[in-house]
Motif scaffolding. Structure first.
Motif, short mmCIF file in Angstrom:
data_model
loop_
_atom_site.label_atom_id
_atom_site.label_comp_id
_atom_site.label_asym_id
_atom_site.label_seq_id
_atom_site.Cartn_x
_atom_site.Cartn_y
_atom_site.Cartn_z
N ARG A 224 47.63 48.98 39.06
CA ARG A 224 47.45 47.58 38.73
C ARG A 224 47.51 46.74 40.00
O ARG A 224 46.74 45.82 40.20
N TRP A 225 48.44 47.09 40.87
CA TRP A 225 48.58 46.36 42.13
C TRP A 225 47.30 46.49 42.97
O TRP A 225 46.77 45.51 43.50
N LEU A 226 46.81 47.73 43.06
CA LEU A 226 45.64 47.97 43.91
C LEU A 226 44.42 47.19 43.39
O LEU A 226 43.68 46.56 44.16
N ALA A 227 44.26 47.19 42.08
CA ALA A 227 43.14 46.45 41.47
C ALA A 227 43.31 44.95 41.72
O ALA A 227 42.34 44.23 41.97
N LYS A 228 44.55 44.51 41.67
CA LYS A 228 44.83 43.08 41.89
C LYS A 228 44.47 42.69 43.33
O LYS A 228 43.92 41.61 43.57
N ARG A 229 44.75 43.61 44.27
CA ARG A 229 44.39 43.31 45.66
C ARG A 229 42.88 43.20 45.79
O ARG A 229 42.36 42.35 46.51
N ALA A 230 42.17 44.07 45.10
CA ALA A 230 40.71 44.00 45.13
C ALA A 230 40.25 42.66 44.55
O ALA A 230 39.35 42.00 45.08
N GLN A 231 40.91 42.26 43.48
CA GLN A 231 40.57 40.99 42.83
C GLN A 231 40.85 39.82 43.77
O GLN A 231 40.02 38.91 43.91
N GLU A 232 42.00 39.84 44.42
CA GLU A 232 42.34 38.76 45.34
C GLU A 232 41.34 38.69 46.49
O GLU A 232 41.06 37.62 47.03
N ALA A 233 40.81 39.86 46.86
CA ALA A 233 39.82 39.87 47.94
C ALA A 233 38.47 39.33 47.47
O ALA A 233 37.58 39.07 48.27
N GLY A 234 38.31 39.20 46.14
CA GLY A 234 37.08 38.60 45.63
C GLY A 234 36.30 39.45 44.65
O GLY A 234 35.25 39.04 44.17
N ALA A 235 36.81 40.63 44.32
CA ALA A 235 36.10 41.46 43.33
C ALA A 235 36.37 40.90 41.93
O ALA A 235 37.46 40.40 41.66
N ASP A 236 35.40 40.99 41.05
CA ASP A 236 35.63 40.64 39.65
C ASP A 236 36.09 41.90 38.92
O ASP A 236 35.51 42.97 39.09
N ILE A 237 37.11 41.74 38.09
CA ILE A 237 37.68 42.90 37.40
C ILE A 237 37.33 42.81 35.92
O ILE A 237 37.51 41.76 35.29
N TYR A 238 36.88 43.90 35.35
CA TYR A 238 36.64 43.97 33.91
C TYR A 238 37.47 45.11 33.35
O TYR A 238 37.28 46.26 33.71
N GLU A 239 38.39 44.76 32.46
CA GLU A 239 39.30 45.77 31.91
C GLU A 239 38.93 46.10 30.47
O GLU A 239 38.37 45.26 29.77
N GLY A 240 39.31 47.28 30.05
CA GLY A 240 39.10 47.65 28.66
C GLY A 240 37.63 47.89 28.32
O GLY A 240 37.24 47.81 27.16
N ILE A 241 36.83 48.16 29.35
CA ILE A 241 35.41 48.38 29.09
C ILE A 241 34.99 49.74 29.67
O ILE A 241 35.17 50.00 30.85
N ALA A 242 34.45 50.59 28.80
CA ALA A 242 33.98 51.89 29.26
C ALA A 242 32.48 51.82 29.52
O ALA A 242 31.72 51.35 28.68
N VAL A 243 32.10 52.25 30.69
CA VAL A 243 30.68 52.29 31.04
C VAL A 243 30.07 53.54 30.42
O VAL A 243 30.72 54.60 30.38
N ASP A 244 28.84 53.44 29.91
CA ASP A 244 28.20 54.62 29.28
C ASP A 244 27.72 55.61 30.34
O ASP A 244 27.99 56.79 30.28
N LYS A 245 26.91 55.08 31.26
CA LYS A 245 26.27 55.96 32.24
C LYS A 245 25.55 55.11 33.28
O LYS A 245 25.59 53.89 33.22
N LEU A 246 24.88 55.77 34.19
CA LEU A 246 24.11 55.05 35.19
C LEU A 246 22.72 54.76 34.61
O LEU A 246 22.20 55.52 33.78
N TRP A 247 22.15 53.70 35.06
CA TRP A 247 20.78 53.35 34.65
C TRP A 247 19.85 53.94 35.71
O TRP A 247 19.86 53.52 36.86
N ILE A 248 19.12 54.94 35.29
CA ILE A 248 18.29 55.66 36.26
C ILE A 248 16.82 55.52 35.89
O ILE A 248 16.45 55.68 34.73
N GLU A 249 16.02 55.19 36.86
CA GLU A 249 14.57 55.18 36.66
C GLU A 249 13.90 55.89 37.82
O GLU A 249 14.18 55.57 38.97
N LYS A 250 13.03 56.82 37.50
CA LYS A 250 12.31 57.58 38.53
C LYS A 250 13.25 58.07 39.63
O LYS A 250 13.01 57.89 40.82
#
Ligand SMILES: Cc1cc2nc3c(=O)[nH]c(=O)nc-3n(C[C@H](O)[C@H](O)[C@H](O)COP(=O)(O)OP(=O)(O)OC[C@H]3O[C@@H](n4cnc5c(N)ncnc54)[C@H](O)[C@@H]3O)c2cc1C
Lengths: 277, 432
Positions: free
Chosen positions: B113-139
């Protein structure tokens, strides 16, 4: 301005995380601890989202409405990231100490003030910090619309809904004209998680905050002053550890026998106590 | 939703690998989102134990003064256990207790949690509780990510979703599918104990900690398993790592954990401690043979998802490689975005730079280590033998004694150990 013709309101509240729940010296809920969206409200929101899925995303608009301190924004944003469209917070120091009567008055007035003609209003059956289940029905009375509490199933039929209300040992099915207010049980559905699409949108969505002045009420009508309920005494019940006994034994049978024995002892003990009394 | 581009980079997974990557990118002014399926971030992560090394220094020169670390590891103990016997090598290293410390015990739920918070403080947007399905791949090109069926465009994606990466599996990006064979199962419990008790019991001053690793011998049927115990500030992290492949039918990984927990030696160490948290998680055996491609057009893979975890039976170090690979990947990705080239060719620089760090270097150098650490005879034959033999050697019964070598020969014979085979097996030590 929008062609979203079906408008849904969901009343949500934020509650302390159960393990952190405690009362302040004044006997009010301590709202400074870590908190979460009231679980029943999540079911109410899910019911609204399911209705939106049924009617169609392009035609439906969900407003989440809450009353509480500024940190309630957390739950409103969560609701937005699950798929609600607008979020409104009624927040004012004057509201502190409101009982269910004053809360329903404030929320009802706010909803009228918004000027949105909601087709349906959802609320959680109850909160897990207040446990009264009064607010939803009282808001309906304020709005002058019918309500059904303990709803666990909703069939949308255009100008009315058919709902199933659970009772002890059974249920009743009602046909309810719209607009109406429904309070939703935790058996109604399984709330969805946030969706990235909405979560990204929610990051930049403005949460409109109203004060008591904004909705045209006075300090005397809300908060402790506007609450007929008197809190006589609040007692903090604590014990170090839940009274828990483990049944030991080699086999399941041993353990069950031991459990039965223990229960018998308890029954005997309480009988003896009753006789003494 | 196609063609919406809210972020330049999506980082999937907020463990040490993903959060470090997001932190670095945000520091570079890159528009980055960090997505984790846990809420709060880290809540699904098995609070490992020790964070070795200082890979975080790149992000914060004095990270450990701000991070929620538990104790600085000042001693290490490696032991052998059989049902009723134990043997322990015990090292104290005073210099480990001073700057620049060697390792810290951590509780992952707090630390992540601390590490993610540091990323957030540096300017990253954090999205919690969300599972990504997969990568979007084309060609053959990664265009972004897919979540709940919606597509999100980005310039690059960092895959940091941990062991047995569903993202790589669902996106069809494995050249060779993972198999159960590629993982251990780690089971771990956090047990609370008062600070003073911990310090007294383990001979520690405040802020000091210790790390135990055990070879679990004498389990039925050649089960390969190890145990660990780390001291936190007010708790112990206790767990086992089991080679699932060696578990016979009817014996479960939690049985192995119970065996370990019920061992008299361990029982004494955890006496009166209260169970607080229980979790199980895959640990990649690591090694080059199971490593997925580390990069491709528009994406890179870091941490456990890339099987960069290192373990040799004496130490398990997955957090360090996760952080380091996250940072190395972020360096290359941020450069790629700045010059506008996120092709596979450019991103291959990540693999090259990883080769010059301990992360890949260790996996290459120790590529045969499993010949030793996964050899069942170490667990089922030699460990019990060593303990039985030493018991006889050390027992004083006021009777005539045997010479060491004679006793050894006798015991080897009795235990049915073929000394040539044993010599070959034990020469596997050279892989360590
Ligand atoms: C029992 C045990 C003990 C260990 N002990 C140690 C130790 O003492 N020292 C050490 O250095 N290492 C230890 N390890 C290994 C270490 O925990 C891992 O190597 C390390 O956690 C890898 O970090 P990571 O960021 O790559 O992956 P993880 O920490 O696994 O993080 C992956 C993240 O991705 C998220 N995620 C997964 N799928 C999705 C998705 N589809 N969408 C969004 N988010 C997703 C997860 O929620 C998680 O937060 C141990 C492991 C175990 C299991």
């Amino acid at each position: 301005m929008s062609n979203k013709t079906f408008k849904i309101a969901v009343l949500i509240k934020q509650v302390p995380i159960p393990s952190k729940m405690r009362a302040t010296k004044e006997g009010l809920m301590d709202r400074s601890v870590a908190s979460m969206m009231n679980p029943y409200c999540k079911h109410a929101l899910e019911a609204a989202l399911e209705l939106k899925d049924t009617i169609g995303e392009e035609k439906t608009e969900i407003w989440v409405i809450s009353m509480g301190p500024p940190n309630f924004e957390q739950s409103l944003r969560e609701a937005l990231s699950m798929g609600a469209d607008h979020a409104i917070l009624l927040s004012d120091r004057k509201l502190a100490g409101s009982d269910t009567y004053a809360t329903a008055k404030a929320l009802g007035t706010l909803i009228q003030k918004l000027g949105v003609n909601f087709n349906i209003v959802f609320a959680g059956l109850q909160t897990i910090d207040g446990d009264t289940a009064h607010v939803g029905p009282q808001v309906a009375e304020r709005l002058g619309i019918p309500h059904v509490s303990y709803v666990e199933k909703i069939d949308f039929k255009g100008d009315h809904v058919v709902v199933r209300r659970i009772l002890e040992g059974g249920n009743i099915t009602y046909k309810v004209p719209l607009p109406a207010l429904l309070t939703i049980t935790n058996t109604a559905n399984k709330p969805r998680g946030p969706r990235l699409k909405y979560a990204i949108r929610a990051k930049n969505e403005e949460i409109k905050v109203y004060s008591v002045d904004d909705i045209g009420l006075t300090a005397e009508e809300v908060g402790s002053a506007g609450s007929p309920t008197l809190v006589y005494r609040v007692k903090n019940v604590t014990h170090d550890r839940p009274p828990c006994q483990f049944m030991e034994g080699e086999t399941v049978e041993d353990k069950v026998n031991m459990l039965a024995e223990k229960l018998r002892e308890l029954v005997e003990a309480s009988k003896a106590e009753a006789v003494e009394a | 939703m196609e063609d919406v581009s809210d972020y330049d980079v999506y980082v999937i997974g907020g463990g040490p690998a993903g959060s470090s990557a997001a932190w670095y990118l945000a520091d570079q002014g890159i528009n980055v989102a960090l997505i984790d399926r846990g809420k709060p971030i880290g809540s699904k992560n098995v609070s490992g134990g020790v964070l070795w090394g200082h890979d975080l220094k790149v992000l914060d020169e004095e990270w450990w003064k701000k991070a929620p670390i538990e104790r600085a590891i000042i001693s290490k103990k490696i032991g052998l256990l059989t049902e009723d016997k134990a043997m322990l090598f015990d090292w104290d290293f005073e210099e480990w207790g001073h700057e620049p410390y060697v390792g810290f015990s951590i509780l992952r739920a707090k630390f992540d949690r601390w590490l993610a918070k540091r990323a957030q403080e540096a300017g990253a947007d954090i999205y919690e509780g969300i599972a990504v399905d997969k990568l979007w791949i084309e060609k053959g090109e990664v265009k972004g990510i897919v979540q709940a069926g919606d597509k999100f465009k980005s310039k690059a994606v960092i895959v940091a979703d941990g062991a047995n990466s569903r993202i790589l599996i669902n996106s069809g990006l494995l050249t060779k599918p993972f198999s159960q064979n590629d993982f251990y199962l780690g089971i771990k419990e956090v047990l609370t104990l008062p600070e003073e008790t911990i310090e007294e019991r383990f001979g520690l001053n405040s802020e000091e900690g210790t790390a135990f690793e055990f070879i679990l011998g004498g389990l039925p049927k050649n089960i390969v398993a190890g145990g660990f115990l780390y001291t936190n500030k007010r708790s112990l992290s206790l767990g086992v790592v089991v080679d699932l492949d060696t578990l016979p039918l009817g014996i479960h990984s939690y049985d192995v954990f119970e065996y370990y927990k019920q061992h008299p030696k361990i029982k004494r160490l955890i006496k009166d401690a209260k169970e607080e948290e229980y979790a199980a998680h895959f640990v990649p055996k690591g090694g080059l043979h199971m490593m997925p491609p580390l990069f491709g057009n528009g994406y890179v893979v870091v941490g456990d998802a890339a099987a960069l975890c290192f373990s040799n039976g004496l130490v398990i170090n997955g957090n360090g490689p996760a952080i380091r690979s996250g940072i190395e990947a972020a360096k290359v990705v941020s450069e790629a975005i700045k010059i506008g080239d996120t092709s596979s060719k450019f991103l291959s620089k990540y693999a090259t730079s990883l080769k010059s760090t301990y992360v890949l270097e260790n996996l290459i150098r120790f590529k045969n280590v499993e010949k030793f650490k996964d050899n069942p005879r170490i667990y089922s034959t030699y460990t019990p033998f060593i303990l039985n033999f030493s018991e006889k050697l050390l027992r004083e019964e006021n009777k005539p004694r045997e010479h060491l070598v004679k006793l050894l020969k006798q015991e080897l014979k009795e235990a049915g150990i073929n000394s040539i085979k044993a010599a070959i097996d034990l020469s596997g030590v050279r892989y360590l």
